[in-house]
Every structure is written in C-alpha cells, then in structure tokens.
Design a protein around this motif. Structure first.
Motif, PDB file in Angstrom:
ATOM      1  N   VAL A  74     -50.983   3.542  29.232  1.00 42.63           N
ATOM      2  CA  VAL A  74     -49.903   3.137  28.480  1.00 42.63           C
ATOM      3  C   VAL A  74     -50.275   2.894  27.020  1.00 42.63           C
ATOM      4  O   VAL A  74     -49.460   3.367  26.360  1.00 42.63           O
ATOM      5  CB  VAL A  74     -49.318   1.813  29.035  1.00 42.63           C
ATOM      6  N   ALA A  75     -51.399   2.322  26.881  1.00 39.57           N
ATOM      7  CA  ALA A  75     -51.798   2.175  25.628  1.00 39.57           C
ATOM      8  C   ALA A  75     -52.149   3.394  24.770  1.00 39.57           C
ATOM      9  O   ALA A  75     -51.611   3.535  23.715  1.00 39.57           O
ATOM     10  CB  ALA A  75     -53.116   1.286  25.394  1.00 39.57           C
ATOM     11  N   ALA A  76     -52.361   4.373  25.687  1.00 36.20           N
ATOM     12  CA  ALA A  76     -52.751   5.706  24.890  1.00 36.20           C
ATOM     13  C   ALA A  76     -51.385   6.465  24.235  1.00 36.20           C
ATOM     14  O   ALA A  76     -51.467   7.178  23.468  1.00 36.20           O
ATOM     15  CB  ALA A  76     -53.370   6.328  25.732  1.00 36.20           C
ATOM     16  N   ALA A  77     -50.267   5.957  24.933  1.00 40.98           N
ATOM     17  CA  ALA A  77     -49.019   6.474  24.280  1.00 40.98           C
ATOM     18  C   ALA A  77     -48.425   5.916  23.168  1.00 40.98           C
ATOM     19  O   ALA A  77     -47.336   6.254  22.658  1.00 40.98           O
ATOM     20  CB  ALA A  77     -48.108   6.653  25.456  1.00 40.98           C
ATOM     21  N   ALA A  78     -49.118   4.600  22.799  1.00 39.75           N
ATOM     22  CA  ALA A  78     -48.535   4.040  21.622  1.00 39.75           C
ATOM     23  C   ALA A  78     -48.295   5.028  20.278  1.00 39.75           C
ATOM     24  O   ALA A  78     -49.072   5.627  19.936  1.00 39.75           O
ATOM     25  CB  ALA A  78     -49.383   3.064  21.270  1.00 39.75           C
ATOM     26  N   MET A  79     -47.257   4.942  19.731  1.00 39.83           N
ATOM     27  CA  MET A  79     -46.586   5.659  18.594  1.00 39.83           C
ATOM     28  C   MET A  79     -46.304   4.854  17.643  1.00 39.83           C
ATOM     29  O   MET A  79     -45.538   3.977  17.982  1.00 39.83           O
ATOM     30  CB  MET A  79     -45.479   6.695  18.971  1.00 39.83           C
ATOM     31  N   ASP A  80     -46.526   5.192  16.324  1.00 36.81           N
ATOM     32  CA  ASP A  80     -45.818   4.537  15.180  1.00 36.81           C
ATOM     33  C   ASP A  80     -44.191   4.810  15.423  1.00 36.81           C
ATOM     34  O   ASP A  80     -43.865   5.885  15.690  1.00 36.81           O
ATOM     35  CB  ASP A  80     -46.174   5.190  13.868  1.00 36.81           C
ATOM     36  N   PRO A  81     -43.276   3.859  15.603  1.00 35.80           N
ATOM     37  CA  PRO A  81     -41.848   4.189  15.607  1.00 35.80           C
ATOM     38  C   PRO A  81     -41.362   4.906  14.789  1.00 35.80           C
ATOM     39  O   PRO A  81     -40.543   5.758  15.201  1.00 35.80           O
ATOM     40  CB  PRO A  81     -41.282   2.498  15.514  1.00 35.80           C
ATOM     41  N   ALA A  82     -41.747   5.011  13.563  1.00 34.76           N
ATOM     42  CA  ALA A  82     -40.971   5.928  12.638  1.00 34.76           C
ATOM     43  C   ALA A  82     -41.597   7.366  12.936  1.00 34.76           C
ATOM     44  O   ALA A  82     -40.709   8.315  12.947  1.00 34.76           O
ATOM     45  CB  ALA A  82     -41.879   5.718  11.035  1.00 34.76           C
ATOM     46  N   GLU A  83     -42.700   7.589  13.322  1.00 33.19           N
ATOM     47  CA  GLU A  83     -43.222   8.909  13.663  1.00 33.19           C
ATOM     48  C   GLU A  83     -42.225   9.247  14.984  1.00 33.19           C
ATOM     49  O   GLU A  83     -42.130  10.553  15.227  1.00 33.19           O
ATOM     50  CB  GLU A  83     -44.629   9.012  13.760  1.00 33.19           C
ATOM     51  N   ARG A  84     -42.309   8.345  16.076  1.00 39.12           N
ATOM     52  CA  ARG A  84     -41.441   8.705  17.077  1.00 39.12           C
ATOM     53  C   ARG A  84     -40.099   9.148  16.926  1.00 39.12           C
ATOM     54  O   ARG A  84     -39.683  10.251  17.191  1.00 39.12           O
ATOM     55  CB  ARG A  84     -41.638   7.466  18.007  1.00 39.12           C
ATOM     56  N   GLU A  85     -39.698   8.284  16.230  1.00 43.00           N
ATOM     57  CA  GLU A  85     -38.062   8.528  15.807  1.00 43.00           C
ATOM     58  C   GLU A  85     -37.989  10.057  15.058  1.00 43.00           C
ATOM     59  O   GLU A  85     -36.969  10.926  15.376  1.00 43.00           O
ATOM     60  CB  GLU A  85     -37.422   7.480  14.707  1.00 43.00           C
ATOM     61  N   ALA A  86     -38.915  10.327  14.106  1.00 44.25           N
ATOM     62  CA  ALA A  86     -38.858  11.608  13.445  1.00 44.25           C
ATOM     63  C   ALA A  86     -38.994  12.701  14.455  1.00 44.25           C
ATOM     64  O   ALA A  86     -38.291  13.703  14.380  1.00 44.25           O
ATOM     65  CB  ALA A  86     -39.899  11.635  12.406  1.00 44.25           C
ATOM     66  N   THR A 120     -27.046  26.564  17.792  1.00 50.10           N
ATOM     67  CA  THR A 120     -27.061  25.803  16.245  1.00 50.10           C
ATOM     68  C   THR A 120     -28.007  25.063  15.627  1.00 50.10           C
ATOM     69  O   THR A 120     -28.269  24.494  14.757  1.00 50.10           O
ATOM     70  CB  THR A 120     -25.949  24.893  16.235  1.00 50.10           C
ATOM     71  N   ALA A 121     -29.280  25.627  16.331  1.00 49.85           N
ATOM     72  CA  ALA A 121     -30.657  25.158  15.849  1.00 49.85           C
ATOM     73  C   ALA A 121     -30.809  25.362  14.143  1.00 49.85           C
ATOM     74  O   ALA A 121     -30.607  26.310  13.503  1.00 49.85           O
ATOM     75  CB  ALA A 121     -31.781  25.727  16.253  1.00 49.85           C
ATOM     76  N   ALA A 122     -31.124  24.307  13.628  1.00 49.42           N
ATOM     77  CA  ALA A 122     -31.515  24.539  12.102  1.00 49.42           C
ATOM     78  C   ALA A 122     -32.748  23.558  11.864  1.00 49.42           C
ATOM     79  O   ALA A 122     -33.327  22.897  12.632  1.00 49.42           O
ATOM     80  CB  ALA A 122     -30.308  23.563  11.246  1.00 49.42           C
ATOM     81  N   PHE A 123     -33.184  23.881  10.629  1.00 46.46           N
ATOM     82  CA  PHE A 123     -34.579  23.233  10.300  1.00 46.46           C
ATOM     83  C   PHE A 123     -34.174  21.687   9.976  1.00 46.46           C
ATOM     84  O   PHE A 123     -33.299  21.492   9.052  1.00 46.46           O
ATOM     85  CB  PHE A 123     -35.135  23.867   8.869  1.00 46.46           C
ATOM     86  N   PRO A 124     -34.691  20.778  10.702  1.00 48.55           N
ATOM     87  CA  PRO A 124     -34.540  19.317  10.455  1.00 48.55           C
ATOM     88  C   PRO A 124     -35.239  18.877   9.341  1.00 48.55           C
ATOM     89  O   PRO A 124     -36.320  18.093   9.430  1.00 48.55           O
ATOM     90  CB  PRO A 124     -34.976  18.723  11.885  1.00 48.55           C
ATOM     91  N   SER A 125     -34.997  19.229   8.316  1.00 45.33           N
ATOM     92  CA  SER A 125     -35.823  19.068   6.846  1.00 45.33           C
ATOM     93  C   SER A 125     -36.356  17.770   6.788  1.00 45.33           C
ATOM     94  O   SER A 125     -37.852  17.828   6.560  1.00 45.33           O
ATOM     95  CB  SER A 125     -35.008  19.478   5.914  1.00 45.33           C
ATOM     96  N   HIS A 126     -35.609  16.787   6.741  1.00 43.68           N
ATOM     97  CA  HIS A 126     -36.145  15.280   6.132  1.00 43.68           C
ATOM     98  C   HIS A 126     -37.113  14.941   7.553  1.00 43.68           C
ATOM     99  O   HIS A 126     -38.184  14.271   7.053  1.00 43.68           O
ATOM    100  CB  HIS A 126     -34.943  14.472   5.756  1.00 43.68           C
ATOM    101  N   ALA A 127     -36.759  15.297   8.435  1.00 34.83           N
ATOM    102  CA  ALA A 127     -37.495  14.567   9.675  1.00 34.83           C
ATOM    103  C   ALA A 127     -39.118  15.027   9.724  1.00 34.83           C
ATOM    104  O   ALA A 127     -40.034  14.510   9.996  1.00 34.83           O
ATOM    105  CB  ALA A 127     -36.982  14.980  11.088  1.00 34.83           C
ATOM    106  N   PHE A 128     -39.437  16.267   9.209  1.00 31.03           N
ATOM    107  CA  PHE A 128     -40.615  16.948   9.161  1.00 31.03           C
ATOM    108  C   PHE A 128     -41.568  16.099   8.118  1.00 31.03           C
ATOM    109  O   PHE A 128     -42.592  15.853   8.375  1.00 31.03           O
ATOM    110  CB  PHE A 128     -40.470  18.354   8.454  1.00 31.03           C
ATOM    111  N   SER A 129     -40.963  15.579   7.202  1.00 36.87           N
ATOM    112  CA  SER A 129     -41.736  14.848   6.295  1.00 36.87           C
ATOM    113  C   SER A 129     -42.386  13.437   6.744  1.00 36.87           C
ATOM    114  O   SER A 129     -43.392  12.698   6.621  1.00 36.87           O
ATOM    115  CB  SER A 129     -40.988  14.279   5.033  1.00 36.87           C
ATOM    116  N   ALA A 130     -41.571  13.124   8.045  1.00 38.54           N
ATOM    117  CA  ALA A 130     -42.283  11.940   8.612  1.00 38.54           C
ATOM    118  C   ALA A 130     -43.097  12.208   9.684  1.00 38.54           C
ATOM    119  O   ALA A 130     -43.518  11.306  10.720  1.00 38.54           O
ATOM    120  CB  ALA A 130     -41.063  11.104   9.162  1.00 38.54           C
ATOM    121  N   LEU A 131     -43.628  13.305   9.994  1.00 39.25           N
ATOM    122  CA  LEU A 131     -44.749  13.881  11.049  1.00 39.25           C
ATOM    123  C   LEU A 131     -45.922  13.936  10.248  1.00 39.25           C
ATOM    124  O   LEU A 131     -46.486  15.468  10.260  1.00 39.25           O
ATOM    125  CB  LEU A 131     -44.061  15.049  11.741  1.00 39.25           C
TER     126      LEU A 131
END
Ligand SMILES: *[C@@H]1O[C@H](CO)[C@@H](O)[C@H](O)[C@H]1NC(C)=O
Ligand SMILES: *[C@@H]1O[C@H](CO)[C@@H](O)[C@H](O)[C@H]1NC(C)=O
Ligand SMILES: *[C@@H]1O[C@H](CO)[C@@H](O)[C@H](O)[C@H]1NC(C)=O
Length: 428
Positions: free
Chosen positions: A16-28, A87-98
């Motif tokens: 469980v601990a191993a799956a911890a993610m930064d919330p912003a990165e997870r959302e991105a 309708t897939a498109a490049f999710p531009s802004h999300a990339f910067s949070a990865l």
C-alpha cells in the motif's frame, strides 16, 4: 503462525505504501489518460498500486521511507496498452506535471486505434527526464515540431515517423547530445537537413527518408561518429555527398534512393569498411562506378539501378565474397562483365545488369550458355542491342522480387521499429 500473519500484514502494508503518489502527479496522470483513452474508468483504481498495461511506475530514488512512486513510462496504441479514443488529443498541460516520465509512446495501431490528432504541444519540452519519445503512425498528427524539443536533454530515442508533420527539421535537435536514434521518416518535412545534426556524436540511426528535404547533404554529418544506419531516400536532395562521409567508419547501411543528386558517385564511400548495404538507385548519378567500391569487403547489397552510370564495371566488385544482391540495371555501363562463373551462380537472380546496352560477357566463359548471355565477340557490337540476346539479359529480373523483399524486410525492421524494438531501446 503469528509470525506468518505479521509478515503478510507487513507485506501488504508495504505494498500500500509502495503505491503512494504525489497527488498532483496522480491527477496529471489521470488527466492524460482521460484525454487520450476511454478504454476504462481510469479513476476507479490506484494507478501505481496495480499499473495497467502501458503504465510503469518507479519508486523515487531519493525518498527512502515514504516509497513515493512516480510515473516513468506511458505507452498508448499497441495492444495490450490503452488505445487512443477517436477524439484523442495531446493533453498538453498535464504533461508538464509528470516530471519523472522517461518514456512516452503514442502509436497508432492500425487495427484498433482510431487516431490521435493535433499538433505536438510545446509543453512536451517540460519532460526533462524523457529518454524515449515515440509519436508514430498517427496520420492526423500535423504541424511543425516545437523548437522547444531541444530542451528534452535526456532523450535517447526520438521517433516521429509516419505522421503528417511539416516545416523544417528543427536545428535544435542538434542539442540532444544523448540521442542514439532519430527517426523522422514518412512525414512532409521540407527545407535542408540542418547542419547542427552533425553534432550528435552518439547517434547510431538517422532516418529522414520520405520527406520533402532539399539542398545537399551537409558536410557536418561526417561528425556522426557512431552512425550505423543512414536513410535519406525519397527526398529532393541534390549535389555532392560530402567527402568526409568516409569518416563514418561504423556505417553499415547507406539507403539513399530517389533523390535528384545528379553528380558522380563519391569514391570515398569505398573507405567505409563496414558498409553492408548501399542503395543509391534512381538518383541521376553519372560517371563511372568508383574502383574503390571493390574494397567494400562487407558489402551484401549494392543497388545502383536507374542512374546515368557509364564505363566498365570495376573488376573489384567480383571479389566481394559477401555480395548477394547487385542491381546495376538501367545505366549506360559498357564493356565486358568482370564476373566469373562462381560469382554469377552465387548471385543468380539477384544480379541484374539489364538495360545496359553496351555490356557483354566474354565468349570463353563456360557460363555464357548457362545464363544465356550475349557474347562480346559474337555479334561484334559489344553486346548487341536486342535485350533478349545481348548481355543486357545477363540475368533476368523476373525472380529478383524474392531477394528484394527479403532485404526490404531487414530494412523495414530498422525503419519501422516494432514494439519489441522499442522495448529494447528502453533497456539501453
Ligand atoms: C513536397 O513539396 C512540393 C513542392 O513544394 C509539394 O508540391 C508537395 O506536395 C510536397 N510533398 C509532400 C509530401 O509534402
Ligand atoms: C542522364 O543523362 C542524359 C544525357 O546526358 C540526361 O538527358 C538525363 O536527364 C540524365 N538522367 C538522369 C536521371 O540524370
Ligand atoms: C533492379 O532494379 C530494377 C529497376 O528498379 C527492378 O525492376 C529489378 O527488379 C531489380 N532487379 C533485382 C534483381 O533486384
């Protein structure tokens, strides 16, 4: 018993601990998934706890206790990985949070993937950890490559082949000093090959074929010291190949057909000892075949058909022990063919000398009657004019297709990396 339970409990706590993610990165990540694919409800599971195919998470190297996980690889398009939605498109802004993404693959799978469309977002440049970027076989991906691509300093492999990209090949690609593979083939790039590419000292594979590139091959390309594969076919390139190309001592494949070169063949190519395949057909080359080509001991394929080559076939070619496909058809070559019976038998249908009215084979040779070749003395016209009786028919091309498709298979394996090749790249 007690101990076993504790260990199990401990292990499950750890996972469980191993799956911890930064919330912003997870959302991105979830926003990227939702923009590209509708294969499932991406929010219904914890991504790094049970990664779906095409997603890779790795623990943060610097966080020991928390075992924070980061998204390091995303792969769309080829099953079992998520497919792109219509309708897939490049999710531009999300990339910067990865920020920890090392590999990104967006490939059209002809069978299952409707398509990805749009232009390449400049935000891609924020993926500073990216080592592999593949956006390939998406005919609806168009426009220019953002200049900011030069900021992807970790890139080792860049594959943008089989899209509909236009504009110049960005000179800033020359800043990607770790690059080992660059494939921009089958797009509509125009203008010259930027001289800056010559600074890519680690580049092993450069494929710019099937674009609209013009101008001459820049002399700087002789700086590509690690190059093993160079493909520039089907462009509008012209003029002399730089003499310095002979410094590319690791080069094995030189694939450069269908360009309006209109110059003599460079004798310097004969100094590239590892060359296995040289394809320079349909390119208006004139003058004679350089004697130095007889030094290419590793050569298996030489395609020079449909040029304006004149003079004799260098005798040295007949001593190339690995040669198995030689096409010199449709030129202005003349004189006696220098190949002996053993050579002719070895190449068989993979030898094509047709369409050179001035070529002939000496009478004395036993092979003459075997392969039905016209004689140099027989009709006293240096080979004759009639295709059926002259040396122009030394070997018929009818079954050449077999050899060609075999060699094309090797070539296309290199030109169109499969998923497994890409996986290998990742392991580099
Ligand atoms: C290449 O350029 C020519 C002339 O500019 C243009 O007509 C042609 O459509 C271009 N081809 C491609 C594949 O972009
Ligand atoms: C070959 O040479 C002839 C005559 O010199 C010329 O007319 C022709 O355009 C040339 N062909 C190519 C492909 O360069
Ligand atoms: C040689 O090239 C010509 C012209 O492209 C082609 O028709 C022929 O099949 C080729 N022959 C061989 C043996 O590859």
């Amino acid at each position: 018993m007690q101990a076993t339970v504790s260990v199990a409990l401990l292990l499950s706590l750890l996972s469980v601990a191993a799956a911890a993610m930064d919330p912003a990165e997870r959302e991105a990540l979830l926003r990227v998934m939702e923009a590209v694919s509708s294969d499932r409800d991406w929010r219904s599971s914890d991504p790094c706890a049970a990664p779906w195919p095409g997603l890779e998470c790795k623990p943060d190297p610097s966080s020991s206790a928390a075992r924070l996980m980061h998204v390091t690889r995303l792969d769309f398009g080829v099953p079992p990985n998520p497919s792109c939605k219509p309708t897939a498109a490049f999710p531009s802004h999300a990339f910067s949070a990865l920020p920890h993404l090392q590999s990104l693959f967006l490939q059209l799978s002809v069978r299952s993937n409707p398509s990805l469309s749009g232009t390449l977002p400049p935000q891609l440049a924020s993926l500073r950890s990216l080592q592999v970027l593949t956006i390939a076989q998406n005919p609806l991906v168009r426009g220019e490559v953002p200049r900011a691509i030069g900021e992807l300093q970790s890139l080792v492999h860049l594959d943008l082949s089989y899209n509909s990209l236009t504009g110049p090949v960005p000179a800033r690609l020359g800043e990607l000093k770790s690059l080992a593979g660059l494939d921009l083939s089958y797009n509509s790039f125009s203008g010259p090959i930027p001289r800056e590419l010559g600074g890519l000292a680690r580049l092993q594979k450069l494929d710019l074929s099937s674009n609209n590139l013009t101008g001459s091959v820049p002399a700087s390309l002789s700086g590509l010291k690690s190059l093993t594969f160079l493909a520039l076919s089907n462009n509008g390139l012209s003029g002399r190949l730089p003499a310095g190309l002979s410094r590319l001592q690791d080069l094995q494949y030189l694939i450069m057909e269908n360009n309006p070169m209109g110059v003599p063949l460079p004798p310097e190519l004969g100094a590239i000892a590892r060359l296995q395949e040289v394809r320079l057909a349909n390119s208006g080359y004139s003058g004679s075949i350089p004697e130095t080509f007889g030094q290419l001991a590793s050569l298996t394929t030489l395609s020079l058909q449909n040029n304006n080559l004149t003079g004799r076939i260098p005798a040295g070619l007949s001593r190339l022990k690995r040669m198995y496909h030689l096409n010199l058809s449709k030129n202005g070559l003349d004189g006696a063919v220098p190949f002996d019976g053993a050579f002719l038998r070895r190449l068989g249908r993979n030898l094509d000398l047709s369409g050179n009215p001035g070529l002939c084979v000496d009478d004395d040779r036993a092979v003459v009657k075997d392969v039905g070749v016209g004689s140099c003395r027989g009709n006293g016209n240096g080979g004759g004019k009639d295709d059926d009786t002259s040396a122009a028919a030394v070997v018929r091309a009818t079954r050449g297709d077999v050899a060609r498709s075999k060699s094309d298979a090797v070539c296309s394996a290199l030109l169109r990396p499969s998923a497994s090749v890409l996986l290998c790249c990742l392991l580099l």
